[in-house]
Design a protein around this motif. Structure first.
Motif, PDB file in Angstrom:
ATOM      1  N   GLU A   1      24.534 -40.902   1.988  1.00 54.22           N
ATOM      2  CA  GLU A   1      23.730 -42.119   1.823  1.00 54.22           C
ATOM      3  C   GLU A   1      22.534 -41.860   0.903  1.00 54.22           C
ATOM      4  O   GLU A   1      22.200 -42.700   0.058  1.00 54.22           O
ATOM      5  N   ILE A   2      21.900 -40.698   1.059  1.00 54.31           N
ATOM      6  CA  ILE A   2      20.778 -40.352   0.177  1.00 54.31           C
ATOM      7  C   ILE A   2      21.255 -40.275  -1.272  1.00 54.31           C
ATOM      8  O   ILE A   2      20.596 -40.776  -2.182  1.00 54.31           O
ATOM      9  N   ALA A   3      22.421 -39.678  -1.467  1.00 53.34           N
ATOM     10  CA  ALA A   3      22.983 -39.570  -2.819  1.00 53.34           C
ATOM     11  C   ALA A   3      23.206 -40.955  -3.418  1.00 53.34           C
ATOM     12  O   ALA A   3      22.868 -41.194  -4.585  1.00 53.34           O
ATOM     13  N   GLU A   4      23.768 -41.863  -2.646  1.00 47.90           N
ATOM     14  CA  GLU A   4      24.017 -43.217  -3.139  1.00 47.90           C
ATOM     15  C   GLU A   4      22.719 -43.930  -3.475  1.00 47.90           C
ATOM     16  O   GLU A   4      22.623 -44.611  -4.499  1.00 47.90           O
ATOM     17  N   ILE A   5      21.718 -43.766  -2.642  1.00 47.85           N
ATOM     18  CA  ILE A   5      20.445 -44.455  -2.831  1.00 47.85           C
ATOM     19  C   ILE A   5      19.687 -43.907  -4.039  1.00 47.85           C
ATOM     20  O   ILE A   5      19.122 -44.662  -4.818  1.00 47.85           O
ATOM     21  N   THR A   6      19.683 -42.589  -4.188  1.00 48.35           N
ATOM     22  CA  THR A   6      18.897 -41.982  -5.265  1.00 48.35           C
ATOM     23  C   THR A   6      19.683 -41.789  -6.558  1.00 48.35           C
ATOM     24  O   THR A   6      19.121 -41.372  -7.558  1.00 48.35           O
ATOM     25  N   GLY A   7      20.972 -42.064  -6.524  1.00 50.13           N
ATOM     26  CA  GLY A   7      21.779 -41.978  -7.735  1.00 50.13           C
ATOM     27  C   GLY A   7      22.101 -40.556  -8.158  1.00 50.13           C
ATOM     28  O   GLY A   7      22.149 -40.253  -9.348  1.00 50.13           O
ATOM     29  N   CYS A   8      22.322 -39.695  -7.178  1.00 49.59           N
ATOM     30  CA  CYS A   8      22.689 -38.310  -7.497  1.00 49.59           C
ATOM     31  C   CYS A   8      23.939 -37.936  -6.701  1.00 49.59           C
ATOM     32  O   CYS A   8      24.436 -38.741  -5.924  1.00 49.59           O
ATOM     33  N   THR A   9      24.415 -36.735  -6.882  1.00 48.25           N
ATOM     34  CA  THR A   9      25.572 -36.290  -6.107  1.00 48.25           C
ATOM     35  C   THR A   9      25.110 -35.885  -4.708  1.00 48.25           C
ATOM     36  O   THR A   9      23.916 -35.653  -4.470  1.00 48.25           O
ATOM     37  N   MET A  10      26.074 -35.782  -3.791  1.00 44.95           N
ATOM     38  CA  MET A  10      25.745 -35.368  -2.436  1.00 44.95           C
ATOM     39  C   MET A  10      25.170 -33.950  -2.440  1.00 44.95           C
ATOM     40  O   MET A  10      24.221 -33.653  -1.713  1.00 44.95           O
ATOM     41  N   LYS A  11      25.725 -33.066  -3.251  1.00 45.32           N
ATOM     42  CA  LYS A  11      25.212 -31.692  -3.347  1.00 45.32           C
ATOM     43  C   LYS A  11      23.763 -31.679  -3.825  1.00 45.32           C
ATOM     44  O   LYS A  11      22.947 -30.900  -3.338  1.00 45.32           O
ATOM     45  N   THR A  12      23.435 -32.552  -4.769  1.00 45.16           N
ATOM     46  CA  THR A  12      22.061 -32.638  -5.253  1.00 45.16           C
ATOM     47  C   THR A  12      21.144 -33.154  -4.157  1.00 45.16           C
ATOM     48  O   THR A  12      20.029 -32.646  -3.986  1.00 45.16           O
TER      49      THR A  12
END
Length: 192
Positions: free
Chosen positions: A152-163
């Motif tokens: 969810e953080i990745a989707e919100i911030t526009g990065c990959t899950m690993k990032t």
């Protein structure tokens, strides 16, 4: 009270009261996130208003198969907060106020010494959070305040899950390094 999915469907069908309910149900959590990111009541109110207005006006873009409504709304809120930070050049947020709002009410009121110690601790954490980059601050706020998953953080911030995972880990490491000299547990026990 109708569930969120029902309210979204009613709003998509044109029911104004459903939109008002969605707004009312999500205003406080949206404001808290915006305030945590911006540290200023006026800016947080602006970001909240813009995020909720955008979400309601563009409800047809929301796809419940891809994300939860709150994740979609948080993504919009983070985006609006970033826009305001760019416009107003606000590099920090008020973690002290956020910590005060997140605290559960206690049965007994702390004494003056405990309040001083708690304020000192909040100030130390506040200073440490200010030292984080905006990307690390966002990831940490979303993970620890919003209790969001890394996806969810990745989707919100526009990065990959690993990032997203890396940002939360790096923020934690930096906070541990900055705050490592402070023994919070001992300080709390000394004031009891």
């Amino acid at each position: 009270m109708m569930n969120l999915e029902g309210l979204i469907e009613r709003w998509r069908a044109g029911d104004q009261r459903a939109a008002e309910s969605i707004y009312s149900q999500h205003r406080e959590q949206t404001f808290r996130l915006a305030y945590g990111l911006l540290g200023n009541i006026e800016d947080a109110e602006e970001a909240t208003q813009e995020a909720l207005t955008y979400a309601l006006l563009h409800i047809h873009h929301f796809d419940e198969r891809r994300s939860k409504f709150t994740s979609w709304l948080y993504m919009i809120t983070v985006s609006r907060s970033r826009d305001i930070m760019r416009k107003r050049r606000l590099p920090t947020f008020s973690l002290i106020a956020w910590l005060q709002n997140r605290q559960s009410p206690s049965d007994s009121r702390p004494g003056p010494e405990q309040r001083v110690t708690e304020n000192e601790t909040r100030n130390l954490v506040w200073d440490a959070i200010q030292d984080l980059s905006p990307a690390l601050r966002e990831a940490t706020m979303l993970r620890h305040w919003g209790n969001l998953t890394y996806q969810e953080i990745a989707e919100i911030t526009g990065c990959t899950m690993k990032t997203a995972q890396s940002r939360v880990r790096l923020a934690h490491q930096k906070l541990v390094r900055i705050l490592g000299e402070v023994d919070f547990q001992q300080s709390a026990e000394e004031t009891r």
